[in-house]
Scaffold this active site. Sequence first.
Site, PDB file in Angstrom:
ATOM      1  N   SER A  19     167.492 -54.273  -7.244  1.00  0.00           N
ATOM      2  CA  SER A  19     167.566 -53.665  -8.581  1.00  0.00           C
ATOM      3  C   SER A  19     169.013 -53.505  -9.049  1.00  0.00           C
ATOM      4  O   SER A  19     169.883 -53.055  -8.298  1.00  0.00           O
ATOM      5  CB  SER A  19     166.881 -52.298  -8.572  1.00  0.00           C
ATOM      6  OG  SER A  19     167.063 -51.650  -9.806  1.00  0.00           O
ATOM      7  N   THR A  71     159.279 -46.878 -10.701  1.00  0.00           N
ATOM      8  CA  THR A  71     158.858 -48.248 -10.969  1.00  0.00           C
ATOM      9  C   THR A  71     157.623 -48.578 -10.132  1.00  0.00           C
ATOM     10  O   THR A  71     157.052 -47.698  -9.472  1.00  0.00           O
ATOM     11  CB  THR A  71     160.019 -49.233 -10.722  1.00  0.00           C
ATOM     12  OG1 THR A  71     159.659 -50.520 -11.237  1.00  0.00           O
ATOM     13  CG2 THR A  71     160.376 -49.353  -9.246  1.00  0.00           C
ATOM     14  N   LYS A  75     154.116 -45.943 -11.669  1.00  0.00           N
ATOM     15  CA  LYS A  75     154.306 -45.501 -13.052  1.00  0.00           C
ATOM     16  C   LYS A  75     153.137 -44.677 -13.589  1.00  0.00           C
ATOM     17  O   LYS A  75     153.317 -43.843 -14.483  1.00  0.00           O
ATOM     18  CB  LYS A  75     154.585 -46.692 -13.964  1.00  0.00           C
ATOM     19  CG  LYS A  75     155.954 -47.314 -13.695  1.00  0.00           C
ATOM     20  CD  LYS A  75     156.275 -48.423 -14.673  1.00  0.00           C
ATOM     21  CE  LYS A  75     157.668 -48.982 -14.388  1.00  0.00           C
ATOM     22  NZ  LYS A  75     158.082 -49.994 -15.363  1.00  0.00           N
ATOM     23  N   ASN A  96     158.273 -43.873 -16.491  1.00  0.00           N
ATOM     24  CA  ASN A  96     159.311 -44.594 -15.746  1.00  0.00           C
ATOM     25  C   ASN A  96     160.558 -43.739 -15.517  1.00  0.00           C
ATOM     26  O   ASN A  96     161.492 -44.173 -14.865  1.00  0.00           O
ATOM     27  CB  ASN A  96     159.697 -45.904 -16.448  1.00  0.00           C
ATOM     28  CG  ASN A  96     160.630 -45.681 -17.624  1.00  0.00           C
ATOM     29  OD1 ASN A  96     160.472 -44.745 -18.395  1.00  0.00           O
ATOM     30  ND2 ASN A  96     161.614 -46.557 -17.771  1.00  0.00           N
ATOM     31  N   ASP A 111     160.318 -47.552 -21.147  1.00  0.00           N
ATOM     32  CA  ASP A 111     160.008 -48.980 -20.995  1.00  0.00           C
ATOM     33  C   ASP A 111     159.663 -49.638 -22.326  1.00  0.00           C
ATOM     34  O   ASP A 111     160.096 -50.744 -22.625  1.00  0.00           O
ATOM     35  CB  ASP A 111     158.850 -49.183 -20.021  1.00  0.00           C
ATOM     36  CG  ASP A 111     159.278 -49.143 -18.568  1.00  0.00           C
ATOM     37  OD1 ASP A 111     160.451 -49.454 -18.285  1.00  0.00           O
ATOM     38  OD2 ASP A 111     158.436 -48.812 -17.712  1.00  0.00           O
ATOM     39  N   GLY A 135     148.787 -58.391 -17.652  1.00  0.00           N
ATOM     40  CA  GLY A 135     149.154 -57.185 -16.930  1.00  0.00           C
ATOM     41  C   GLY A 135     148.905 -55.943 -17.755  1.00  0.00           C
ATOM     42  O   GLY A 135     149.517 -55.764 -18.815  1.00  0.00           O
ATOM     43  N   GLY A 138     151.190 -50.038 -15.366  1.00  0.00           N
ATOM     44  CA  GLY A 138     152.142 -49.118 -15.977  1.00  0.00           C
ATOM     45  C   GLY A 138     153.103 -49.780 -16.928  1.00  0.00           C
ATOM     46  O   GLY A 138     153.343 -49.287 -18.042  1.00  0.00           O
ATOM     47  N   ALA A 139     153.672 -50.924 -16.523  1.00  0.00           N
ATOM     48  CA  ALA A 139     154.597 -51.628 -17.406  1.00  0.00           C
ATOM     49  C   ALA A 139     153.848 -52.280 -18.563  1.00  0.00           C
ATOM     50  O   ALA A 139     154.312 -52.280 -19.703  1.00  0.00           O
ATOM     51  CB  ALA A 139     155.379 -52.669 -16.627  1.00  0.00           C
ATOM     52  N   GLY A 250     163.570 -60.630 -18.553  1.00  0.00           N
ATOM     53  CA  GLY A 250     163.405 -59.194 -18.431  1.00  0.00           C
ATOM     54  C   GLY A 250     164.713 -58.422 -18.451  1.00  0.00           C
ATOM     55  O   GLY A 250     164.703 -57.192 -18.392  1.00  0.00           O
TER      56      GLY A 250
END
Length: 289
Positions: A19, A71, A75, A96, A111, A135, A138-139, A250
């Site tokens: 990260s 993350t 989330k 997040n 996010d 997807g 959470g994201a 991203g």
Amino acid sequence: MTDPTSFKVGLIGADIQLSKTPALHRREGAAHGLDYAYELMDIHALGLSESALPDLLRDAEDRGFAGVNITHPFKQAVIPHLDDLSDDARMLGAVNTVVFQNGKRTGHNTDWYGFYESFIRGLPDAKRDRALLIGAGGAGVAVAHAALKLDITHLDIFDCDNSRAERLAGELNARFGEGRAFATQDAGVSLSSADGLIHATPMGMPAHPGMPISASLIEPRHWIADIVYMPLVTELLATAEKKGCRTLSGGGMAVFQAVGAFRLFCGREPDASRMSAHFTELCMAEGVA
């Protein structure tokens, strides 16, 4: 008495050793003259299971952290362990960023703002009549909200758990009006009618290699947006670029969600341009930009 120039924060998640968020926060903190520490709490690196989340939160709080970023895969799982939620986090059902203040844990979501700002800058004139989101975790919840804020008229949502896609579509339609979001069980059919694809799962990261959809379904007319930024050019984006598609990595979402989290942690206004430049610098140093 708390030192207003000293902050400890962290990131709780799985497989997060690469990260760039810690470096972004530390550099921006230094630019503000702060003693700003950022710690990774990677359950896999620590040999912990997902059940360790409550202990990690308690440990960070006990050690005087200003807060933590959250993350994958936490989330949504983090919410029962919080005292309050911001309006965005409550609306989205995903967190997040957690701020520890006055003995309370408050969950926030930066996010959606991160994806929104990144899209506006990276694909400003992209056709937005119809898109496919892969997807609904959470994201995905945050990105879906941003997608409708971006005036994508028709959003199909695919998830390996179809009930999760259906639930998200229902929440979006309640929020933005009926007939905007739809759960789909056939991503290929959806993409054939879509202007673009938004990918919001961990697939493409080193620990989750591969592509979320067959390369044969991607056409040059599509725009492709990925929320994964480790690596910056995922297999999905590399494949799309070879076909002549416009792509969005991203990286922008990573920067702008960090901008929002930094503001929440220390009450200072971050310099988004400076953080973006630092992100590019980090990527170039790793040979991925």
